[in-house]
Design an enzyme around this catalytic site. Structure first.
Site, mmCIF file in Angstrom:
data_model
loop_
_atom_site.group_PDB
_atom_site.id
_atom_site.type_symbol
_atom_site.label_atom_id
_atom_site.label_comp_id
_atom_site.label_asym_id
_atom_site.label_seq_id
_atom_site.Cartn_x
_atom_site.Cartn_y
_atom_site.Cartn_z
ATOM 1 C CG HIS A 144 -4.716 7.041 0.486
ATOM 2 N ND1 HIS A 144 -4.909 5.703 0.597
ATOM 3 C CD2 HIS A 144 -4.429 7.481 1.727
ATOM 4 C CE1 HIS A 144 -4.759 5.334 1.857
ATOM 5 N NE2 HIS A 144 -4.472 6.404 2.552
ATOM 6 C CD GLU B 182 -3.025 0.928 2.303
ATOM 7 O OE1 GLU B 182 -3.005 -0.063 3.058
ATOM 8 O OE2 GLU B 182 -3.807 1.882 2.447
ATOM 9 C CE LYS C 127 -6.175 -1.528 6.001
ATOM 10 N NZ LYS C 127 -5.417 -0.633 5.106
ATOM 11 C CG ASP D 194 2.411 -15.899 12.907
ATOM 12 O OD1 ASP D 194 1.521 -15.269 12.325
ATOM 13 O OD2 ASP D 194 2.265 -17.083 13.285
HETATM 14 P P1 NDP Z 1 10.744 -21.560 17.670
HETATM 15 O O1 NDP Z 1 10.133 -22.892 17.675
HETATM 16 O O2 NDP Z 1 11.718 -21.270 16.590
HETATM 17 O O3 NDP Z 1 11.365 -21.332 19.092
HETATM 18 C C1 NDP Z 1 12.238 -20.319 19.343
HETATM 19 C C2 NDP Z 1 13.603 -20.893 19.530
HETATM 20 O O4 NDP Z 1 14.558 -19.856 19.507
HETATM 21 C C3 NDP Z 1 13.724 -21.555 20.883
HETATM 22 O O5 NDP Z 1 13.381 -22.901 20.833
HETATM 23 C C4 NDP Z 1 15.179 -21.351 21.242
HETATM 24 O O6 NDP Z 1 15.864 -22.552 20.980
HETATM 25 C C5 NDP Z 1 15.670 -20.289 20.254
HETATM 26 N N1 NDP Z 1 16.213 -19.141 20.981
HETATM 27 C C6 NDP Z 1 17.454 -18.627 20.780
HETATM 28 N N2 NDP Z 1 17.643 -17.592 21.579
HETATM 29 C C7 NDP Z 1 16.533 -17.439 22.320
HETATM 30 C C8 NDP Z 1 16.135 -16.520 23.323
HETATM 31 N N3 NDP Z 1 16.961 -15.556 23.746
HETATM 32 N N4 NDP Z 1 14.908 -16.608 23.841
HETATM 33 C C9 NDP Z 1 14.040 -17.558 23.411
HETATM 34 N N5 NDP Z 1 14.367 -18.471 22.472
HETATM 35 C C10 NDP Z 1 15.596 -18.425 21.930
HETATM 36 O O7 NDP Z 1 9.667 -20.397 17.559
HETATM 37 P P2 NDP Z 1 8.577 -19.881 18.564
HETATM 38 O O8 NDP Z 1 8.362 -20.799 19.692
HETATM 39 O O9 NDP Z 1 8.921 -18.483 18.882
HETATM 40 O O10 NDP Z 1 7.258 -19.936 17.672
HETATM 41 C C11 NDP Z 1 7.107 -19.023 16.620
HETATM 42 C C12 NDP Z 1 6.644 -19.756 15.393
HETATM 43 O O11 NDP Z 1 5.472 -20.515 15.681
HETATM 44 C C13 NDP Z 1 6.278 -18.831 14.290
HETATM 45 O O12 NDP Z 1 6.843 -19.325 13.089
HETATM 46 C C14 NDP Z 1 4.747 -18.942 14.227
HETATM 47 O O13 NDP Z 1 4.287 -18.675 12.923
HETATM 48 C C15 NDP Z 1 4.536 -20.368 14.621
HETATM 49 N N6 NDP Z 1 3.235 -20.765 15.144
HETATM 50 C C16 NDP Z 1 2.270 -19.870 15.527
HETATM 51 C C17 NDP Z 1 1.059 -20.301 16.029
HETATM 52 C C18 NDP Z 1 0.052 -19.302 16.502
HETATM 53 O O14 NDP Z 1 0.384 -18.143 16.619
HETATM 54 N N7 NDP Z 1 -1.192 -19.685 16.801
HETATM 55 C C19 NDP Z 1 0.770 -21.738 16.144
HETATM 56 C C20 NDP Z 1 1.894 -22.583 15.788
HETATM 57 C C21 NDP Z 1 3.065 -22.114 15.293
HETATM 58 P P3 NDP Z 1 17.121 -22.956 21.872
HETATM 59 O O15 NDP Z 1 16.862 -22.434 23.266
HETATM 60 O O16 NDP Z 1 17.134 -24.431 21.792
HETATM 61 O O17 NDP Z 1 18.283 -22.294 21.225
#
Ligand code: NDP
Length: 416
Positions: A366, A77, A253, A269
């Site tokens: 716009h 947009e 919006k 997301d």
């Molecule tokens: P991830 O599964 O990628 O988890 C985040 C990972 O980042 C952790 O497992 C951790 O792994 C790593 N990490 C590294 N540094 C940090 C930090 N400082 N703090 C926290 N984590 C860290 O993603 P999310 O759990 O964030 O989930 C987001 C995803 O889920 C998006 O892609 C979304 O689209 C999707 N999703 C959304 C839904 C919804 O909104 N309803 C439903 C299902 C999925 P480690 O500690 O092992 O390094």
């Protein structure tokens, strides 16, 4: 000296590099305009058949908590970045925006049971074990200082749910929370005979980020109206939005125009973000605007409050090179800062929209900006786009007119 928006794309990148807003690597990446590597694209979706590029614009100099930021927005947009930049300019004249995110970044999960009134007692009896199960399900988030922090139960009709509040640190947290919720549900099923209906995170949150700005009247003046008049009209429009759901919906919006576009640029997301924001707007039982504006003593004061479920890591963020570039541009170093920048962006976006609405209206701005898209839709190529866009300014724009003008431009080119 030309303004930022008057520069070529290459010169904008050069300026951002010279101002240390971009690293050399990020500048090179932007200049190359490269698509995602094939392997990345293939793994970010099922049934991949291509890529879908969107332009990336930058809101220049949005001051949030005393730091001047370049906020990247991905979107189609044309007026969104222009309006937000205008809002940022006015906000900066008032000293910039102040944002405050929640101290802890918590996402809730719900484990839902039907016709199981004993759930609350069971949870009480298994409290310590639930914490242990949650930790074993995702030990790394506990090592990072996060993990399950609180357990509650709640009953509505025949349904009882266990609410697990998880500190997800820097992540958006959906996967982390779902992993923990499913592990806890499996533990309870195995040890108590309870049968869950489902277990999943909730995108609803009342953990809000708040941003506010105070703008001197002088900064709001238009060619036709004084700043005092515009401020009074913005405050009235804000009151109306609190009474009228039709207006509140459009107000919100407009706020999300920038916030969602920036969330996309940051690799987040945006569907999860929007679901939470729009639900929060109705959290009192009456759909409300996310922002309010009050006018007093020569100043316009604006406040925005909204839940911002995003992360600086996790999900697709690490796979999208431009997400890291967007973090760098906005000088985002942690999730709280990301939330504060996004809320501030929403507030200045709203300011620019309201000023246009109560002033000259939004269509002139716009349509001036939309002329470029119309020119391309009419078939203009290369330098024709600039010429046709200029010719469309000030005219009653339509595809038919654009095509006629384009034909004339081409005819004149042949006649030369
Ligand atoms: P991830 O599964 O990628 O988890 C985040 C990972 O980042 C952790 O497992 C951790 O792994 C790593 N990490 C590294 N540094 C940090 C930090 N400082 N703090 C926290 N984590 C860290 O993603 P999310 O759990 O964030 O989930 C987001 C995803 O889920 C998006 O892609 C979304 O689209 C999707 N999703 C959304 C839904 C919804 O909104 N309803 C439903 C299902 C999925 P480690 O500690 O092992 O390094």
């Amino acid at each position: 000296m030309p303004k930022f928006y008057e520069l070529s794309r290459e010169d904008r990148i050069a300026q951002l590099l010279a101002d240390a807003r971009l690293s050399q690597a990020a500048a090179t990446h932007l200049l190359a305009n490269e698509p995602l590597p094939e392997a990345t694209a293939a793994h970010l979706t099922e049934n991949q058949i291509g890529q879908f590029p969107l332009p990336l614009g930058v809101v220049h100099h949005l001051q949030v908590n005393g730091v001047s930021r370049e906020v990247a927005i991905a979107g189609e947009e044309p007026s969104v970045v222009a309006a937000a930049s205008n809002g940022a300019r006015m906000a900066n004249l008032g000293g910039g925006v102040t944002g405050v995110a929640p101290d802890m970044h918590v996402v809730d999960a719900e484990i839902v049971f039907a016709n199981a009134p004993e759930v609350a007692t069971v949870v009480q009896a298994h409290r310590l074990q639930i914490f242990t199960v949650a930790e074993s399900a995702h030990p790394s988030i506990v090592r990072r200082g996060g993990g399950l922090k609180a357990i509650h139960t709640d009953t509505t009709g025949q349904f009882t749910k266990i609410i697990l509040s998880v500190d997800v640190q820097e992540a958006m947290g959906a996967n982390i929370v779902n992993t923990i919720a499913e592990a806890v549900a499996a533990y309870l099923e195995a040890t108590t005979g309870l049968r869950r209906l489902f277990a999943i995170l909730s995108n609803y949150s009342e953990q809000t980020t708040r941003a506010e700005v105070t703008i001197p009247h002088a900064a709001l003046a238009t060619k036709q109206a004084t700043g005092a008049h515009i401020a009074a009209q913005i405050a009235l429009a804000s009151q109306f939005a609190q009474l009228d759901v039709s207006r509140a919906t459009t107000n919100n919006k407009g706020i999300m125009n920038g916030v969602s576009g920036a969330a996309i640029a940051l690799g987040n997301d945006y569907r999860a973000l929007e679901a939470g924001v729009y639900a929060f707007a109705a959290s009192t039982g009456t759909y409300q605007p996310l922002s309010t504006w009050e006018n007093s003593e020569g100043q316009l004061h604006g406040v925005i409050e909204l839940p911002i479920q995003v992360g600086t890591v996790g999900g697709a963020i690490g796979a999208l090179p431009l997400a890291k570039v967007s973090q760098q541009l906005a000088q985002i170093t942690c999730v709280r800062e990301e939330q504060e920048v996004l809320a501030s962006l929403g507030l200045v976006q709203n300011l620019a929209a309201l000023r246009a609405l109560v002033g000259p209206g939004i269509q002139s701005g716009h349509m001036a900006l939309a002329a470029g898209s119309l020119a391309i839709s009419a078939g203009a190529k290369g330098s024709e786009v600039t010429v046709l866009t200029a010719q469309l300014q000030g005219k009653k724009q339509s595809l038919a007119l654009a095509k006629t003008l384009l034909a004339q431009i081409r005819q004149q080119g042949e006649d030369k």
